[in-house]
Design an enzyme around this catalytic site. Sequence first.
Site, PDB file in Angstrom:
ATOM      1  N   ASP A 119       0.783  -1.233   0.000  1.00 43.13           N
ATOM      2  CA  ASP A 119       0.000   0.000   0.000  1.00 43.13           C
ATOM      3  C   ASP A 119       0.814   1.281   0.000  1.00 43.13           C
ATOM      4  O   ASP A 119       0.263   2.367   0.202  1.00 43.13           O
ATOM      5  CB  ASP A 119      -0.943   0.011   1.201  1.00 43.13           C
ATOM      6  CG  ASP A 119      -2.157  -0.873   0.989  1.00 43.13           C
ATOM      7  OD1 ASP A 119      -2.671  -0.876  -0.137  1.00 43.13           O
ATOM      8  OD2 ASP A 119      -2.573  -1.551   1.943  1.00 43.13           O
ATOM      9  N   ASP A 144      -7.206  -4.532  -4.774  1.00 38.88           N
ATOM     10  CA  ASP A 144      -6.844  -3.161  -4.411  1.00 38.88           C
ATOM     11  C   ASP A 144      -5.463  -2.767  -4.955  1.00 38.88           C
ATOM     12  O   ASP A 144      -5.186  -1.584  -5.199  1.00 38.88           O
ATOM     13  CB  ASP A 144      -6.815  -2.995  -2.887  1.00 38.88           C
ATOM     14  CG  ASP A 144      -7.943  -3.683  -2.155  1.00 38.88           C
ATOM     15  OD1 ASP A 144      -8.344  -4.787  -2.570  1.00 38.88           O
ATOM     16  OD2 ASP A 144      -8.415  -3.141  -1.140  1.00 38.88           O
TER      17      ASP A 144
END
Length: 413
Positions: A133, A195
């Site tokens: 991330d 994601d």
Amino acid sequence: MNKLIMKRILVAAFLCCFISCKETSKKRTNESSTEITINKQQFNLEKAIADCEAQLEISVPKLTDLTVHPRLIETGETEWKEVPNGRLMWTSGFYPGILWYMYDLTKDEKWKLEAIKRTNVMEEFKTVDEHHDIGFMMYPPFGLGYHLADIQAYKDILLTSATSAAKRFNPNVGTINSWNTKMHPRWQQHITIIDNMLNLELLFWAAKNGGEPKLKEIAIRHAETTMENHFRDDYTSWHVLEYDSINGNVLNRHTKQGLHDDSRWSRGQAWGIYGFVMVYRETGDKKFLEFAQKLTDAYLKLLPDDYIPYWDFDIDTTKDNDRDASAAAIVASGLLELSTLVSSKKDQKRYYNAAIQMLRSLHSPAYSAVGKADSFLLHSTGAKSLGHEIDVALIYADYYYLEALSRLRKMKK
């Protein structure tokens, strides 16, 4: 009274009336230019932007601790719940990103100064390699700051961040590893979640701005592998894939935040749409554009009338009606860009109109936080299957909503 004088008075009166009417007409034209009408329903772009700025005027003075960032507003609460900045905190980049977009929209220096303050504290996370991330964490603050304010010092930070992200790429599999197994013990080998598509933008950027060319190659390989394995025949997405780390075979297709392992989690589909639109923008490879359209068309067929999805498309809506405004905001932003990339006029109009319908609903009293809480939006769902972030405001919902408004204004200009 002299007839000549009377004539001059009448002419003067007519000219005054004409000029006044012309100015009124011009004013009305300028006012109506902020109104976008789709299917006889209006969306006022400038009002939506002004509402976001007004919300920031309320919230920013309360958010003074630079060691934490706003993440969510709980159901029934009005103020942001802040969580510590940290190497594992994927949402930490969205708040400074919001400030950068507001600076770009308003050119008000106070938003720039606040954005810089909030961005600079993130530099220490440029070496994050514990998870995937880092793109979410670093691109909104530093990427926007670099592009919107020309802060050259941010370039090296972004390049270092991209190199950190690339460390998690497994060439045997063809994707970036999302999570370490100790973080999520259900999966024992190479884990990739949908994601992760959003984090590829950092790699593409770096490859164009002085980073190693292999960063682009990694991003493309990840997108191709995801396109091959991460979607069902109906072009809906699984959330989590576990690969064999050695031979790259798919071991499991599961979920972490969806209803169940084979359900269609709406934000997962949103990440896919946005991600493949971005990959086409960065590569020009038509296979990614065609795939983004297929994902979009599958998503649009599953939407309720107000264009805001349920948190999972497979819930029993007679028992559960929680929506996910964050998914709608992500898709609205992605569809605005998609509408500029497709060649068919019909598709341009179709995707643009769908995006406006989403933004109109998000700005409506049903989803707007104006007068209710400090966020832009309400009614997002983070992880209902895990029992938290249910029917809340989420910082990334606000980020993608404001990004969509920014993109729309640039398109209209």
